[in-house]
Each structure stands twice: as structure tokens, then as C-alpha cells.
Design a protein around this motif. Structure first.
Motif, mmCIF file in Angstrom:
data_model
loop_
_atom_site.group_PDB
_atom_site.id
_atom_site.type_symbol
_atom_site.label_atom_id
_atom_site.label_comp_id
_atom_site.label_asym_id
_atom_site.label_seq_id
_atom_site.Cartn_x
_atom_site.Cartn_y
_atom_site.Cartn_z
ATOM 1 N N VAL A 12 3.745 -8.557 20.952
ATOM 2 C CA VAL A 12 3.636 -9.567 19.603
ATOM 3 C C VAL A 12 4.555 -8.573 18.585
ATOM 4 O O VAL A 12 4.394 -7.225 18.229
ATOM 5 C CB VAL A 12 2.380 -9.450 19.108
ATOM 6 C CG1 VAL A 12 2.024 -10.331 17.574
ATOM 7 C CG2 VAL A 12 1.571 -9.926 20.023
ATOM 8 N N VAL A 13 5.328 -9.058 17.803
ATOM 9 C CA VAL A 13 6.036 -8.339 16.406
ATOM 10 C C VAL A 13 4.911 -9.346 15.924
ATOM 11 O O VAL A 13 5.639 -10.246 15.101
ATOM 12 C CB VAL A 13 7.172 -8.584 16.767
ATOM 13 C CG1 VAL A 13 8.179 -8.148 15.511
ATOM 14 C CG2 VAL A 13 7.800 -7.924 18.400
ATOM 15 N N MET A 14 5.105 -8.501 14.502
ATOM 16 C CA MET A 14 4.317 -9.092 12.962
ATOM 17 C C MET A 14 5.872 -9.058 12.463
ATOM 18 O O MET A 14 6.485 -8.158 11.869
ATOM 19 C CB MET A 14 3.532 -7.865 12.256
ATOM 20 C CG MET A 14 2.570 -8.531 11.680
ATOM 21 S SD MET A 14 2.023 -10.359 12.279
ATOM 22 C CE MET A 14 0.217 -10.153 12.671
ATOM 23 N N ILE A 15 6.550 -9.835 11.836
ATOM 24 C CA ILE A 15 7.226 -10.169 10.716
ATOM 25 C C ILE A 15 7.053 -10.620 9.464
ATOM 26 O O ILE A 15 6.774 -12.149 9.516
ATOM 27 C CB ILE A 15 8.494 -11.057 11.454
ATOM 28 C CG1 ILE A 15 9.639 -10.704 13.391
ATOM 29 C CG2 ILE A 15 9.929 -10.899 11.176
ATOM 30 C CD1 ILE A 15 9.709 -11.343 13.690
ATOM 31 N N THR A 16 7.454 -9.660 8.726
ATOM 32 C CA THR A 16 6.299 -10.884 8.004
ATOM 33 C C THR A 16 7.192 -9.557 6.134
ATOM 34 O O THR A 16 7.810 -8.960 6.341
ATOM 35 C CB THR A 16 4.904 -9.938 7.131
ATOM 36 O OG1 THR A 16 4.653 -10.196 6.253
ATOM 37 C CG2 THR A 16 5.239 -8.056 7.660
ATOM 38 N N SER A 17 6.954 -10.507 5.158
ATOM 39 C CA SER A 17 8.144 -10.178 3.967
ATOM 40 C C SER A 17 6.832 -8.989 3.111
ATOM 41 O O SER A 17 7.752 -7.896 2.492
ATOM 42 C CB SER A 17 7.445 -11.030 3.118
ATOM 43 O OG SER A 17 8.149 -11.848 3.219
ATOM 44 N N SER A 18 5.554 -8.925 3.473
ATOM 45 C CA SER A 18 5.196 -7.242 2.671
ATOM 46 C C SER A 18 5.405 -5.936 3.763
ATOM 47 O O SER A 18 5.389 -6.016 5.189
ATOM 48 C CB SER A 18 3.590 -7.504 3.442
ATOM 49 O OG SER A 18 2.694 -6.888 2.707
ATOM 50 N N ALA A 19 5.499 -5.083 2.413
ATOM 51 C CA ALA A 19 5.122 -3.219 3.287
ATOM 52 C C ALA A 19 4.279 -2.976 2.780
ATOM 53 O O ALA A 19 4.116 -1.935 3.114
ATOM 54 C CB ALA A 19 6.497 -3.003 2.453
ATOM 55 N N GLU A 20 2.893 -3.890 2.238
ATOM 56 C CA GLU A 20 1.797 -3.111 2.235
ATOM 57 C C GLU A 20 1.132 -2.295 3.782
ATOM 58 O O GLU A 20 0.934 -2.423 4.291
ATOM 59 C CB GLU A 20 0.704 -3.747 1.989
ATOM 60 C CG GLU A 20 1.087 -4.963 0.560
ATOM 61 C CD GLU A 20 0.177 -4.541 -0.612
ATOM 62 O OE1 GLU A 20 -0.217 -3.626 -0.741
ATOM 63 O OE2 GLU A 20 1.157 -4.867 -1.845
ATOM 64 N N GLU A 21 0.552 -1.626 3.378
ATOM 65 C CA GLU A 21 0.394 -0.242 4.150
ATOM 66 C C GLU A 21 -0.836 -0.971 4.637
ATOM 67 O O GLU A 21 -1.297 -0.561 5.972
ATOM 68 C CB GLU A 21 -0.073 1.000 3.340
ATOM 69 C CG GLU A 21 -0.477 2.335 4.160
ATOM 70 C CD GLU A 21 -1.290 3.401 3.481
ATOM 71 O OE1 GLU A 21 -0.806 3.610 2.148
ATOM 72 O OE2 GLU A 21 -1.491 4.406 4.245
ATOM 73 N N ARG A 22 -2.037 -1.336 3.685
ATOM 74 C CA ARG A 22 -3.242 -2.163 4.694
ATOM 75 C C ARG A 22 -2.487 -3.001 5.557
ATOM 76 O O ARG A 22 -3.345 -3.066 6.629
ATOM 77 C CB ARG A 22 -4.386 -2.479 3.654
ATOM 78 C CG ARG A 22 -3.671 -3.751 2.937
ATOM 79 C CD ARG A 22 -4.806 -4.676 1.827
ATOM 80 N NE ARG A 22 -4.571 -5.141 0.901
ATOM 81 C CZ ARG A 22 -4.183 -5.698 0.654
ATOM 82 N NH1 ARG A 22 -6.208 -6.571 0.722
ATOM 83 N NH2 ARG A 22 -4.553 -6.244 -1.128
#
Lengths: 145, 467
Positions: free
Chosen positions: A93-103
Motif C-alpha cells: 500500500v502506498v499512501m499518496i497525499t497532499s499532506s506532508a504532516e508529520e502525524r
């Protein structure tokens, strides 16, 4: 669909979906791609239930590209269900997202994500990132199954 | 506090009064006993006088001998009355005297009637002696009874005295001990209540639940109530702040997720337009599309910088000693290009959050480099002056500098003193520097003249020698 799905792309933003599909098609990586727009549909497909009750539940995509913020069931919950079920936990599974949020990153890796990628804003970088991901997971990576 | 010892003292006092009264009563009983014995002997003596007088008359036939009899009979009623007053039971016992007197009277009557032989015969039959012996016996019994009573009283009295002595000793010691205990208890209670106040202030400091209310209506309870009201107000403020912080956090989270997607679409479709319709756009159209694309990227950079600023503003500081020399060297090696010079003497160690302080150095050193490039070579000097509480660090460059008139704007968010065409950047770097430094309890300032470089100085807590 007679052929096995290689990439399951879960993305709710139609623009991001369009741009992603354009890039993958250009590199002939989208032939056996299934795009779904919410987390509930993704889980139905993966566990062969609901709308996808008829499909062979033992056949899994070679990789799942998962957006983090999704309608109905969000990306982290989809990830949790995939990784906590012995039948599906080996699917990359690869998370592909806009967010670089650490949490978000910490939560994803804690749940067992295989990769975490932030979508670049600049289209050239975006195109390169998506193409690299497609090549890597379909051609370079050797999965457990 | 004084009530209990006072009551104890009253009881003790009462005991002593009662004891005094008892002794008084014992003394009068003793006197009465002595007098009773005396009167009994006197009555016995008078009875013997009567008998002697009567026998003398009988023996001699001379009425002269009745004189002691007459005197004794005259004195007896008063003595008997006295005895009745002193001890009615003894008087009852000795009422046998009447028998004796009746016999003597009858004997005298015989003698006076000239029947002397008959009288002598009765004496010879020891009638009088038997009566007198019986009377003596009774008198002896009465005296013995009085003696017994005296002995009992003496025993009782000595027991009472012993009890009294013990009571007085125990009572006074006890009262004293009680008083001391009560005083200590009072002092303890005050100390305990003050201790609860102190505990509470420490608990408030650590954010723990307060102890139950102290209660009472003294000044300590007043302070406790006021303290509680204050803690409550503080807690309300804290909750409001927490809610605001939470709102801010969800806001920045949402910004970080949702504001980027449209920018990616703007940039992406502009690129696709350029690729797929290049012929129809012409040179100008392509240039304008390039602007759209670069502005979308810049907007995304602004969002990133703003988020990073808000993160540095909110993040909790985890302080530890920092080797500033090593940190500065590490940062410099990351940002400097070959040929760019730095003067880096040993710096005093600071105490702070390493990641945050690292960002301060990154921002200041990149600024120093950025504003020096194209101004005759990059030469940056870092220095540090150790202080008792705060160390002062400074970063000096020989770049374009700035006009001190605008120094006040230097550390504001999105404030820029140079045009974007001259120097890239969003204007968040120094805002982050100031936020990090002030959150560490230090301050930051700058001095410069246009064209003569700038010097940025900041203070940070000194690392303690013992680590």
C-alpha cells in the motif's frame, strides 16, 4: 473485468485522478488499473464484498495507491483494515497525499504502510513522481505473493 | 482550643473543693466522737456516784452519804441530753440508766422508810452490782462503737486523702498535658491547612487535580477559596486556549491537505494546455501559462512556510544541551556552495530544542548567504559570547544589508525588505527565528547599513555546566 487488476487507485479528487491517469497512461501503466473514489468502495473491492461480492477474493492488486483524505472511510482506516487482515496485509500500500504532516506520516507507517509519497504541486515533478511509482511497484518491486 | 483544658481545670477544682468539704466534715465527726466518749464516761461516773452514795447510805445509815447521789442525779439529765444531741444511738443504748436509777430510787425509798435490812439484803444479792455491770457493759459497748467508727473514718479519710493526692497529681499533670496537646494540635491543624494550601499551589503548577476544599471560616479557608476561584478561572482560560489551539490545528491540518490540490490542478492543466495546444497559444500565451504555473508553485511554498511557522509557534520545546559549534558547522555544510567562506570559532553550548534552534541557524545562515551572493563573494562570521543565564550568538554577513528604518518590520510574517525579483523567499524565515528564540526565553535583533552587510544577534539559555 476479465484481467486481474494491477493497480488499485483510490482517489476522490477528479482533477488529481485525471492528472494521475494521464501520466500513467502515457507510460502504459494504466492498462489494468481500477480507480475508486471512496474508502468504502475500496474496502468492498479488496475484501470482495458488497458491489464486488462476485469477484475472486484471493486475487489481489499488485499495489494500492491510496489517498489520505477520502469520503466515507478515510485512507488511514482503509490502511488499518488491509494491514490488520492476514489475507490482505501483504498487499503493498502506498499512501499518496497532499499532506506532508508529520502525524499523518507517523500514523501511516505505524499502521504498516509500504511507502508514503507527497504529491508535488509542480506538474513536471508530479508526473515524474507518479511515473516512477508506477514503474517501481509494477516492474522493479518483487512482492511477497 | 482552650475549652477542653478549661473544663478539665474546672473538674479538678471541683474535686479539690469536694475534698476540702469532706475533710471539714471528717474533722467535726472526729470532734463529736471525742466528746461522745467523754460524755459517756462522765455519765458512767455519775451513775457510779449514785450507786456509791446509795451504798454508803445503806452501809452507814447516815443520810449524809446521799449527797453524791443527789449531785449526780441532778447532773445526769443535762449529760443525757448532751449525749442525745451528740449520738442518739448511744443515748438509746444508755437509756438503760433509767433502770439503774429506778433501782437506786427504790433502794433509797427502802432506806428512808427504815427498812435497812431489806435494802442490805438486796445489795448482798448483788442486784445493784448486776445492774451497774450491765450499764458499764453498755457504756463500754458505746465507746467501742465510737472507737470503731473512728477507726473506719480514719481509714476512709486516709483513703480519701490518697485518692485526692493521686487525683490532684494526675489531674494537674493531665490538664497540663491536655493543654499542651491541644495547643500542639491547634498548631498542627494550622500547619496542616497551610500545607494543604502549599500542596494545592504545587498541584496547580503541575496541572493536577486540587485537594478537597479546606473548609472552616478562618483566614486560611478564605485564602483557599480565593485560590480555588483563581484556579477555576485559570482552568477556564486554559480550556478556551486549548479549544482555540485545537481549532488552529484543525485549520492548519485542513490547509495542508485541501489547499494544495487546486494548485496542483492549476499547475497541471496549465502544463497540459501548453503541451497539447502549444501551436495555438503562441509565444506570449506560453509565457503567460508559465506565470500561472510558477505562481501556483509559489502559492504552495507560501502555504508550506506558513504551516511551518505555525508549527514552530505551537510545538512544545524539549530542551537539552546543544553543541552550537557542531550544529552551526552541520547547517553550514548543507547550505553553502563551494568557495563560500565562514568564520566559525568555538561557540558556547546552549540549552534548547535542537530541531528548533537548528531552524534558526538554517534561516539566518541562508539569509546571510542569499543576501551576500552577487555582492562580492560570500563571507559569513558566526560568533558567541557566553553569559551567566543567556549566551549571545551573532551571524554577520557582508551582503546588501538593509535600511535600519525598516528594522521593525524585519521579523514580521510575510514581511520582506527586498523585492522578489532581487531575492527569492516568502518572508517567513525571520519570523520563525524570532518565534523560536522568544519561545526559548531569548531575544533577537539586527543591525545594518545598506550595502555594508548585516548582523543578526540572538540570545539563548546557556547550557548548565553539569549538563
Amino acid at each position: 473485468m476479465s484481467e486481474e487488476v494491477e493497480i488499485l487507485l483510490v482517489e476522490d479528487n477528479p482533477r488529481d485522478l485525471d492528472l494521475t491517469l494521464r501520466v500513467l497512461r502515457k507510460h502504459r501503466l494504466a492498462n489494468r488499473l481500477l480507480a475508486l473514489s471512496d474508502g468504502a468502495a475500496a474496502l468492498d473491492y479488496i475484501f470482495a464484498r458488497g458491489e464486488y461480492a462476485g469477484r475472486d477474493g484471493n486475487s489481489h492488486p499488485r499495489v494500492i495507491f491510496l489517498d489520505l483524505k477520502l469520503p466515507k472511510v478515510d485512507g488511514l482506516e482503509v490502511l488499518r483494515e488491509i494491514k490488520s487482515d492476514p489475507r490482505t496485509k501483504l498487499i503493498p500500500v502506498v499512501m499518496i497525499t497532499s499532506s506532508a504532516e508529520e502525524r499523518d506520516r507517523v500514523s501511516s507507517y505505524t499502521l504498516g504502510v509500504n511507502s508514503y509519497v507527497v504529491k508535488p504541486i509542480d506538474f513536471d515533478s508530479f508526473a515524474k513522481t507518479m511515473a516512477d511509482l508506477g514503474f517501481y511497484w509494477l516492474a522493479v518491486n518483487r512482492a511477497a505473493q | 482550643v482552650v475549652a477542653l483544658p478549661a473544663v478539665a481545670l474546672l473538674i479538678l477544682f471541683g474535686c479539690l473543693m469536694w475534698a476540702d468539704d469532706t475533710r471539714e466534715r471528717e474533722r467535726s465527726a472526729e470532734l463529736r466522737s471525742g466528746e461522745t466518749v467523754t460524755v459517756v464516761y462522765r455519765i458512767l461516773g455519775l451513775a457510779v456516784d449514785c450507786e456509791t452514795g446509795m451504798r454508803g447510805y445503806a452501809a452507814t445509815g447516815m443520810p449524809l452519804f446521799t449527797e453524791p447521789y443527789d449531785r449526780a442525779v441532778a447532773a445526769l439529765p443535762a449529760e443525757m441530753q448532751r449525749l442525745r444531741d451528740l449520738a442518739p444511738s448511744a443515748a438509746a443504748e444508755l437509756s438503760f440508766l433509767d433502770e439503774v436509777l429506778r433501782y437506786q430510787r427504790s433502794m433509797l425509798a427502802l432506806l428512808r422508810a427504815g427498812k435497812r435490812e431489806e435494802a442490805v439484803a438486796r445489795i448482798a444479792r448483788q442486784e445493784g452490782k448486776i445492774l451497774m455491770d450491765a450499764f458499764r457493759l453498755r457504756a463500754a459497748r458505746v465507746v467501742a462503737q465510737v472507737r470503731r467508727e473512728q477507726i473506719v473514718r480514719a481509714e476512709q479519710s486516709s483513703r480519701t486523702r490518697r485518692i485526692l493526692t493521686a487525683t490532684a497529681a494526675v489531674g494537674s499533670t493531665g490538664t497540663m498535658a491536655l493543654t499542651i496537646t491541644m495547643l500542639l494540635g491547634f498548631a498542627n491543624r494550622v500547619t496542616g491547612r497551610l500545607g494543604a494550601l502549599r500542596d494545592n499551589s504545587e498541584r496547580l503548577q503541575r496541572g493536577e487535580t486540587l485537594l478537597p476544599p479546606i473548609g472552616g471560616d478562618d483566614e486560611i479557608a478564605d485564602v483557599d477559596r480565593a485560590f480555588r476561584a483563581m484556579a477555576e478561572a485559570l482552568e477556564e482560560g486554559r480550556l478556551a486556549l486549548q479549544a482555540a489551539n485545537h481549532d488552529l490545528e484543525s485549520f492548519s491540518y485542513s490547509v495542508s491537505h485541501d489547499l494544495r490540490a487546486p494548485l496542483r490542478a492549476v499547475n497541471g492543466y496549465a502544463q497540459l494546455l501548453e503541451e497539447e495546444h502549444a501551436g495555438e497559444l503562441g509565444e506570449d500565451g506560453r509565457a503567460e501559462l508559465a506565470v500561472i504555473r510558477s505562481e501556483a508553485v509559489r502559492m504552495s511554498q507560501l502555504i508550506d512556510d506558513l504551516l511551518s511557522f505555525s508549527r514552530f509557534a505551537q510545538r512544545t520545546i524539549s530542551a537539552a544541551p546543544i553543541d552550537m559549534t557542531a550544529l552551526a558547522r552541520e547547517v553550514w555544510s548543507e547550505i553553502a556552495a563551494p568557495g563560500e567562506e565562514i568564520s566559525l570559532p568555538p561557540l558556547p553550548a546552549a540549552s534548547g530544542d535542537r530541531a528548533m534552534v537548528r531552524q534558526v541557524l538554517v534561516n539566518l545562515l541562508s539569509n546571510a548567504v542569499k543576501f551576500s551572493r552577487g555582492n562580492g563573494g560570500v563571507r559569513v562570521e558566526i560568533s558567541g559570547i557566553p553569559g551567566a543565564e543567556l549566551n549571545t550568538y551573532s551571524v554577520r554577513d557582508h551582503g546588501v544589508g538593509f535600511d535600519m528604518r525598516y528594522a521593525g518590520k524585519l521579523f514580521g510574517v510575510f514581511q520582506r525588505l527586498h523585492s522578489e525579483s532581487d531575492f527569492e523567499g516568502t518572508g517567513v524565515g525571520l519570523a520563525i527565528v524570532q518565534r523560536v528564540v522568544t519561545r526559548h526565553g531569548g531575544k533577537v535583533w539586527a543591525e545594518s547599513k545598506p550595502g555594508e552587510g548585516a548582523r543578526f544577534a540572538f540570545t539563548l539559555p546557556a547550557a548548565r555546566e553539569d549538563g
